[in-house]
Enzyme design. Structure first.
Site, PDB file in Angstrom:
ATOM      1  N   ARG A 112      19.109  55.262  32.060  1.00 24.09           N
ATOM      2  CA  ARG A 112      18.916  53.904  32.575  1.00 24.09           C
ATOM      3  C   ARG A 112      19.469  52.836  31.551  1.00 24.09           C
ATOM      4  NH1 ARG A 112      13.675  55.430  34.087  1.00 24.09           N
ATOM      5  NH2 ARG A 112      13.359  56.132  36.283  1.00 24.09           N
ATOM      6  N   HIS A 163      47.727  48.921  38.338  1.00 20.31           N
ATOM      7  CA  HIS A 163      46.763  47.623  38.525  1.00 20.31           C
ATOM      8  C   HIS A 163      47.446  46.378  38.233  1.00 20.31           C
ATOM      9  CE1 HIS A 163      43.512  45.402  39.223  1.00 20.31           C
ATOM     10  NE2 HIS A 163      43.680  44.781  38.052  1.00 20.31           N
ATOM     11  N   LYS A 186      31.879  43.877  34.106  1.00 16.49           N
ATOM     12  CA  LYS A 186      32.079  44.658  35.232  1.00 16.49           C
ATOM     13  C   LYS A 186      32.408  46.126  35.013  1.00 16.49           C
ATOM     14  CE  LYS A 186      33.180  41.422  38.838  1.00 16.49           C
ATOM     15  NZ  LYS A 186      34.336  40.657  39.697  1.00 16.49           N
ATOM     16  N   GLU A 224      47.842  39.821  34.162  1.00 13.13           N
ATOM     17  CA  GLU A 224      46.457  39.113  34.212  1.00 13.13           C
ATOM     18  C   GLU A 224      46.484  37.960  33.285  1.00 13.13           C
ATOM     19  OE1 GLU A 224      44.281  40.217  36.301  1.00 13.13           O
ATOM     20  OE2 GLU A 224      44.199  42.460  36.231  1.00 13.13           O
ATOM     21  N   HIS A 257      44.149  39.562  43.993  1.00 15.48           N
ATOM     22  CA  HIS A 257      43.626  41.051  43.966  1.00 15.48           C
ATOM     23  C   HIS A 257      43.369  41.723  45.390  1.00 15.48           C
ATOM     24  CE1 HIS A 257      43.171  40.425  39.767  1.00 15.48           C
ATOM     25  NE2 HIS A 257      42.441  41.589  39.470  1.00 15.48           N
ATOM     26  N   ASN A 304      39.599  36.892  41.021  1.00 19.39           N
ATOM     27  CA  ASN A 304      40.160  37.681  41.847  1.00 19.39           C
ATOM     28  C   ASN A 304      41.342  37.301  42.368  1.00 19.39           C
ATOM     29  OD1 ASN A 304      38.269  39.901  41.301  1.00 19.39           O
ATOM     30  ND2 ASN A 304      36.967  38.800  42.534  1.00 19.39           N
ATOM     31  N   GLU A 322      29.000  36.895  39.309  1.00 21.28           N
ATOM     32  CA  GLU A 322      29.826  36.416  40.615  1.00 21.28           C
ATOM     33  C   GLU A 322      28.938  35.865  41.835  1.00 21.28           C
ATOM     34  OE1 GLU A 322      33.511  38.833  40.766  1.00 21.28           O
ATOM     35  OE2 GLU A 322      33.471  38.496  43.094  1.00 21.28           O
ATOM     36  N   ARG A 346      33.456  32.697  39.550  1.00 22.71           N
ATOM     37  CA  ARG A 346      34.075  34.140  39.063  1.00 22.71           C
ATOM     38  C   ARG A 346      34.994  34.767  40.085  1.00 22.71           C
ATOM     39  NH1 ARG A 346      31.418  38.990  35.524  1.00 22.71           N
ATOM     40  NH2 ARG A 346      33.383  40.255  35.487  1.00 22.71           N
ATOM     41  N   HIS A 381      44.853  45.061  45.150  1.00 22.50           N
ATOM     42  CA  HIS A 381      44.258  46.386  45.086  1.00 22.50           C
ATOM     43  C   HIS A 381      44.461  47.249  46.247  1.00 22.50           C
ATOM     44  CE1 HIS A 381      40.432  45.204  42.890  1.00 22.50           C
ATOM     45  NE2 HIS A 381      41.213  45.269  41.977  1.00 22.50           N
ATOM     46  N   LYS A 408      38.713  33.922  30.799  1.00 23.31           N
ATOM     47  CA  LYS A 408      38.019  34.852  31.311  1.00 23.31           C
ATOM     48  C   LYS A 408      36.382  34.566  30.893  1.00 23.31           C
ATOM     49  CE  LYS A 408      36.730  38.948  32.921  1.00 23.31           C
ATOM     50  NZ  LYS A 408      37.100  40.527  33.721  1.00 23.31           N
TER      51      LYS A 408
HETATM   52  P1  NAD Z   1      44.888  52.206  31.922  1.00 19.54           P
HETATM   53  O1  NAD Z   1      43.579  52.214  31.370  1.00 19.54           O
HETATM   54  O2  NAD Z   1      45.090  53.275  32.934  1.00 19.54           O
HETATM   55  O3  NAD Z   1      45.826  52.262  30.688  1.00 19.54           O
HETATM   56  C1  NAD Z   1      47.370  52.403  30.882  1.00 19.54           C
HETATM   57  C2  NAD Z   1      47.917  53.397  30.255  1.00 19.54           C
HETATM   58  O4  NAD Z   1      48.152  53.262  28.814  1.00 19.54           O
HETATM   59  C3  NAD Z   1      47.251  54.662  30.400  1.00 19.54           C
HETATM   60  O5  NAD Z   1      47.946  55.881  30.388  1.00 19.54           O
HETATM   61  C4  NAD Z   1      46.757  54.776  28.873  1.00 19.54           C
HETATM   62  O6  NAD Z   1      46.438  56.022  28.672  1.00 19.54           O
HETATM   63  C5  NAD Z   1      47.730  54.179  28.092  1.00 19.54           C
HETATM   64  N1  NAD Z   1      47.345  53.592  26.924  1.00 19.54           N
HETATM   65  C6  NAD Z   1      45.923  52.808  26.440  1.00 19.54           C
HETATM   66  N2  NAD Z   1      46.055  52.365  25.299  1.00 19.54           N
HETATM   67  C7  NAD Z   1      47.373  52.635  24.893  1.00 19.54           C
HETATM   68  C8  NAD Z   1      47.983  52.384  23.510  1.00 19.54           C
HETATM   69  N3  NAD Z   1      47.220  51.698  22.869  1.00 19.54           N
HETATM   70  N4  NAD Z   1      48.936  53.276  23.421  1.00 19.54           N
HETATM   71  C9  NAD Z   1      49.576  53.839  24.274  1.00 19.54           C
HETATM   72  N5  NAD Z   1      49.050  54.207  25.303  1.00 19.54           N
HETATM   73  C10 NAD Z   1      47.826  53.586  25.615  1.00 19.54           C
HETATM   74  O7  NAD Z   1      45.179  50.764  32.574  1.00 19.54           O
HETATM   75  P2  NAD Z   1      44.960  49.549  32.092  1.00 19.54           P
HETATM   76  O8  NAD Z   1      45.883  48.468  32.771  1.00 19.54           O
HETATM   77  O9  NAD Z   1      44.371  49.161  30.806  1.00 19.54           O
HETATM   78  O10 NAD Z   1      43.513  49.130  33.166  1.00 19.54           O
HETATM   79  C11 NAD Z   1      43.653  49.117  34.193  1.00 19.54           C
HETATM   80  C12 NAD Z   1      42.077  49.206  34.926  1.00 19.54           C
HETATM   81  O11 NAD Z   1      41.564  48.294  34.813  1.00 19.54           O
HETATM   82  C13 NAD Z   1      42.209  49.320  36.612  1.00 19.54           C
HETATM   83  O12 NAD Z   1      41.236  50.498  36.733  1.00 19.54           O
HETATM   84  C14 NAD Z   1      41.548  48.265  36.963  1.00 19.54           C
HETATM   85  O13 NAD Z   1      40.661  48.046  38.313  1.00 19.54           O
HETATM   86  C15 NAD Z   1      40.614  47.901  35.874  1.00 19.54           C
HETATM   87  N6  NAD Z   1      40.273  46.432  35.455  1.00 19.54           N
HETATM   88  C16 NAD Z   1      38.902  46.234  35.496  1.00 19.54           C
HETATM   89  C17 NAD Z   1      38.561  44.882  35.171  1.00 19.54           C
HETATM   90  C18 NAD Z   1      36.947  44.777  34.996  1.00 19.54           C
HETATM   91  O14 NAD Z   1      36.837  43.357  34.924  1.00 19.54           O
HETATM   92  N7  NAD Z   1      36.295  45.508  34.738  1.00 19.54           N
HETATM   93  C19 NAD Z   1      39.514  43.856  35.115  1.00 19.54           C
HETATM   94  C20 NAD Z   1      40.806  44.081  35.461  1.00 19.54           C
HETATM   95  C21 NAD Z   1      41.386  45.662  35.537  1.00 19.54           C
HETATM   96  N1  GLY Z   2      38.418  40.972  37.056  1.00 20.89           N
HETATM   97  C1  GLY Z   2      37.590  40.161  37.626  1.00 20.89           C
HETATM   98  C2  GLY Z   2      36.359  39.843  37.177  1.00 20.89           C
HETATM   99  O1  GLY Z   2      36.173  40.321  35.998  1.00 20.89           O
HETATM  100  O2  GLY Z   2      35.594  39.198  37.601  1.00 20.89           O
END
Ligand code: NAD
Ligand code: GLY
Length: 363
Positions: free
Chosen positions: A128, A266, A150, A192, A250, A247, A239, A243, A254, A229
């Site tokens: 939990r 992404h 999130k 972003e 997006h 998006n 949100e 907030r 998406h 942010k």
């Molecule tokens: P990712 O986590 O897939 O990382 C991209 C690539 O870089 C991967 O292959 C990873 O292994 C590699 N990598 C990471 N750090 C590294 C480093 N320092 N050196 C070498 N390689 C490295 O992608 P991302 O772009 O970081 O994140 C995208 C994800 O984030 C999506 O799933 C998206 O939906 C999510 N997201 C979430 C939020 C949120 O608010 N929670 C906001 C934006 C995006």
């Molecule tokens: N990436 C959009 C949010 O965190 O609300």
């Protein structure tokens, strides 16, 4: 290396606030003992990461944890958006139980947005809820995904459809980790950052337009991009209102990601989505076409895609939009720019306008 906390940014939450530490050499985790004391943390803890990041940065984190008398277990998840699933989370639970983590054990998410979202969801639900620290290693995770709480996973029908809000104990963003990040992943983080400029900081957008040295100069502009942010999620943590503006791009992005089977990253989907959103805004008379051209010019100069790949059918993109979680009463929700630094939420976009925007944004 000596750690240098370049910036400490506070993020407000309904329960209080948490810090984002941003700077060089921070994987030595100097702030950890004080953070652990806040939650009376157990020694046993988990580092969730993937093989790519493990090879570059995990030794450093494990050594730092051991030096601070923690007993870390390392949990590897496969690398890639296609593993951001409940099945991956189930395997994480097995390993957390096997390592005998308890309710005061900290989960560390060491990686990009995928690791952060998955590990955060595990932290939100295991026993939990257990304390959770974000150690972002991609630019995208530093600018966006590690901040705001999130967390979640994808469903075969759409992105991020299963999730929770789980505020981290802290975000510790070591900009040294960006040295190993491939250029195309760095660009995804820039998408972003550009988005944050359009949503709420015209001066950030102008700085990004003027600099061409985004990577070498990352410490100069990154705190500003994170603050956009941090400010928005501090005012609207779950949100209920503004907030949603984060998006921007997006609804298109998406759907494009999903229809490409996540071959479009992404950040790349967001870049294309920003162009689509500005074109749709111009179509509805919210701004003139010059705004879209300006946004597109910056994204192109960064090296980001700005066109929807031909092989992604319009019908499939529209169908993927139907599972968008921003949908309310079956109406799609779009965030549209009126100017740099000024966006609005629009819920009454006609299907023909969406189709025309997609068709007009093809390569
Ligand atoms: P990712 O986590 O897939 O990382 C991209 C690539 O870089 C991967 O292959 C990873 O292994 C590699 N990598 C990471 N750090 C590294 C480093 N320092 N050196 C070498 N390689 C490295 O992608 P991302 O772009 O970081 O994140 C995208 C994800 O984030 C999506 O799933 C998206 O939906 C999510 N997201 C979430 C939020 C949120 O608010 N929670 C906001 C934006 C995006
Ligand atoms: N990436 C959009 C949010 O965190 O609300």
């Amino acid at each position: 290396m000596m750690s240098q906390v370049g910036e400490k940014i506070s993020v407000k939450t309904p329960e209080g606030e948490y810090p984002i530490f941003l700077g060089k050499g921070l994987l030595d985790l100097d702030p950890l003992p004080a953070l652990a004391a806040q939650v009376r943390a157990s020694a046993v803890c988990a580092v969730i990461t993937n093989p790519t990041i493990l090879s570059h940065h995990a030794t450093r984190v494990i050594d730092s944890l051991r030096a601070k008398n923690f007993q870390p277990c390392v949990i590897e998840i496969p690398d890639g958006e296609q593993y951001k699933t409940l099945d991956t989370v189930r395997k994480i639970y097995d390993q957390l139980l096997g390592a005998q983590l308890d309710r005061r054990s900290i989960i560390f998410a060491l990686g990009g947005g995928v690791v952060g979202d998955v590990a955060g969801f595990a932290a939100a639900t295991f026993l939990r809820g257990v304390p959770f620290v974000q150690l972002p290693t991609t630019l995208l995770a530093m600018v966006d995904s590690s901040v705001g709480g999130k967390v979640g996973v994808d469903h075969p029908r759409g992105k991020n459809l299963i999730g929770a809000f789980k505020q981290p104990l802290a975000v510790i963003a070591d900009t040294d980790t960006l040295a190993t990040l491939p250029i195309e992943e760095f660009r995804c983080g820039m998408a972003e950052a550009v988005k944050h400029g359009i949503v709420g900081d015209a001066e950030l957008f102008e700085r990004l337009e003027k600099s061409k040295n985004w990577r070498a100069g990352v410490e100069d502009w990154l705190p500003r991009a994170i603050r956009v942010k941090a400010d928005v999620v501090g005012r609207d943590p779950v949100e209920q209102g503004d907030r949603a503006k984060l998006n921007l791009g997006h609804t298109f992005g998406h759907a494009i990601e999903k229809v490409s089977d996540y071959r479009v990253r992404h950040g790349e989907g967001v870049a294309i989505g920003l162009v689509c959103a500005s074109r749709l805004a111009a179509r509805r008379g919210l701004c003139d076409a010059a705004l879209g051209l300006r946004i597109e010019h910056l994204l192109r100069s960064i090296g980001l895609p700005t066109r929807i790949p031909r092989e992604l059918a319009t019908d499939a993109i529209i169908a993927a939009m139907q599972t968008d979680k921003k949908r309310v009463n079956a109406q799609l929700r779009f965030i549209l720019p009126r100017a740099i630094g000024d966006v609005v939420i629009v819920d009454d976009v006609a299907r023909e306008d969406v189709i025309a925007t997609i068709e007009g944004a093809r390569s």
